[in-house]
Design a protein around this motif. Structure first.
Motif, short mmCIF file in Angstrom:
data_model
loop_
_atom_site.label_atom_id
_atom_site.label_comp_id
_atom_site.label_asym_id
_atom_site.label_seq_id
_atom_site.Cartn_x
_atom_site.Cartn_y
_atom_site.Cartn_z
N GLY A 68 0.42 3.06 -3.29
CA GLY A 68 -0.83 3.75 -2.98
C GLY A 68 -1.91 2.72 -2.72
N TYR A 69 -2.70 2.94 -1.69
CA TYR A 69 -3.75 2.00 -1.31
C TYR A 69 -4.74 1.79 -2.45
CZ TYR A 69 -7.90 0.23 1.12
OH TYR A 69 -8.99 -0.50 1.49
N GLU A 70 -5.16 2.88 -3.07
CA GLU A 70 -6.17 2.79 -4.13
C GLU A 70 -5.68 1.96 -5.32
OE1 GLU A 70 -5.18 5.55 -2.67
OE2 GLU A 70 -6.95 6.51 -1.79
N ALA A 71 -4.38 2.04 -5.58
CA ALA A 71 -3.85 1.38 -6.78
C ALA A 71 -3.45 -0.07 -6.52
CB ALA A 71 -2.64 2.17 -7.31
N PHE A 116 0.85 -1.21 0.00
CA PHE A 116 0.00 0.00 0.00
C PHE A 116 0.88 1.25 0.00
CE2 PHE A 116 -3.50 -2.37 2.63
CZ PHE A 116 -3.96 -2.98 1.48
N ASN A 117 1.91 1.23 0.82
CA ASN A 117 2.76 2.42 0.93
C ASN A 117 3.59 2.65 -0.33
OD1 ASN A 117 1.93 3.30 3.47
ND2 ASN A 117 3.44 2.07 4.55
N LEU A 132 -1.47 8.24 7.78
CA LEU A 132 -1.36 9.65 7.43
C LEU A 132 -1.69 9.92 5.97
CD1 LEU A 132 1.93 10.57 9.34
CD2 LEU A 132 -0.41 11.14 9.98
N ARG A 133 -1.56 8.90 5.12
CA ARG A 133 -1.77 9.14 3.69
C ARG A 133 -3.18 8.79 3.23
NH1 ARG A 133 3.21 8.71 -0.39
NH2 ARG A 133 4.65 10.07 0.71
N LEU A 134 -4.05 8.44 4.16
CA LEU A 134 -5.44 8.15 3.78
C LEU A 134 -6.06 9.36 3.11
CD1 LEU A 134 -6.97 6.25 6.83
CD2 LEU A 134 -6.25 5.34 4.63
N ARG A 135 -6.92 9.09 2.14
CA ARG A 135 -7.54 10.19 1.40
C ARG A 135 -9.02 10.36 1.70
NH1 ARG A 135 -3.67 11.17 -2.74
NH2 ARG A 135 -2.23 9.46 -2.86
N ASN A 160 -11.58 8.30 0.76
CA ASN A 160 -12.44 7.98 -0.39
C ASN A 160 -13.55 6.98 -0.07
OD1 ASN A 160 -11.19 9.71 -2.22
ND2 ASN A 160 -9.61 8.22 -2.73
#
Lengths: 211, 211
Positions: A35-38, A31-32, A117-120, A122
């Motif tokens: 990116g979690y979404e990808a 994820f890091n 910290l990187r959550l968006r 969504n």
């Protein structure tokens, strides 16, 4: 539960190949990195060396991993808050403990905190996690506010801005801290409160500031 | 070129629907909301209200947008560095100008800088952009180091760590700064050097620190 911990078996003991702990650690790395979404379940399966169907023996969804990993980060950070508030009634002392404790947690669990910290925001689940994160930020700001109100801090600084800048400084640790480098978590946990409380200027040196 | 700027026409003037400026702004919003890796050309087309083929009249790839947007952020930040180094030979003065100027840029271009800061380095192009970002960080650390060497800063603090903590604090601005809030970019650009140089403790107040 540092990200580099040795494999352990927990509730999924007996399932072939991976302890739950390792699945979470490796998924969070992925994820890091992407990116979690990808990051798809297919990508996670590949990274774990499992077939697309076998991965479902370990995890039902990537969201499940997100929740478990951020739960751990939030539990550590909430532990720091509870300790700081229980240890002393003095706001300045609480603030010092919050800054040192948070620094230590970020040095020890950089991968989980970075994910947090990187959550968006969504999805509903992400928004729920971010709300819990915000409670911790609000607590810090509240402590800054009380320290300011009792006259311990400079009054020309806004508590909300100061609280966010403090967490901004500390949170950056997950981006650059080297666990094998020359500074231990304790070293940094001693440094950040000093830097935030007293600044970087040598006593008696003219900093050119208005003060 | 703030992210909220009015539409302009540049080299793509005459193409239907969008000025280049708007395409970049909207694409960057999308990258920041979903993650760069998770944003496809199809998603961008949908967001722009274009067909999947029509979007290629505007951009050849999402990487093209990434490069243009981060180029702008890097150009602004490099401008701050050039100005600070040209304005004075005194390291403390340079550091103050670097902190204030960077703060101002981040308040004014939060979307482009956020994109720059969240890069993961998954492609050669990203690695190249991150190398340019690192030059700016190295310059700040070098200035901290010279200020320390001349005796202006406390010597118990490591220049590399201090430099990264300073940028950590300032960089957080892109995550929480409200352009319509009560603080102007100038307000924050006055506050961050004060906080970093002199700390948050009121003069004469016992902070409990070792100093």
């Amino acid at each position: 539960m540092p990200s580099g911990t040795a494999p352990t078996t927990t509730s999924n003991r007996g399932r072939p190949g991976y302890a739950r702990e390792d699945v979470i650690r490796i998924a969070v790395e992925e994820f890091n990195a992407r990116g979690y979404e990808a990051t798809s379940m297919g990508v996670l399966a590949e990274r774990l060396g499992l077939s697309k169907s076998a991965i479902y023996h370990h995890i039902t969804s990537k969201e499940e991993i997100l929740v478990e990993a951020t739960d751990r980060a939030l539990a550590e950070l909430s532990g720091v808050v509870d300790h700081a508030l229980a240890e002393t009634d003095e706001p300045v002392g609480q603030l010092r403990l919050l800054i040192a404790g948070t620094t230590r947690v970020l040095c020890e669990y950089p991968a989980y905190v970075r994910l947090l910290l990187r959550l968006r925001g969504n999805t509903e689940v992400e928004l729920g996690i971010m709300a819990r994160r915000r409670v911790i930020t609000r607590t810090l700001i509240d402590v800054v506010d009380r320290a300011r109100a009792e006259g311990s801090l400079r009054t020309d600084l806004d508590s909300g801005v100061v609280g966010r800048l403090i967490f901004g400084m500390i949170n950056s640790i997950v981006e650059w801290y080297q666990p094998d480098g020359k500074y231990s978590p304790e070293d940094l946990a001693a440094l950040t409160p000093q830097m935030i409380f007293d600044g970087i200027v040598r006593d008696g040196s003219a900093s050119g500031g208005a003060g």
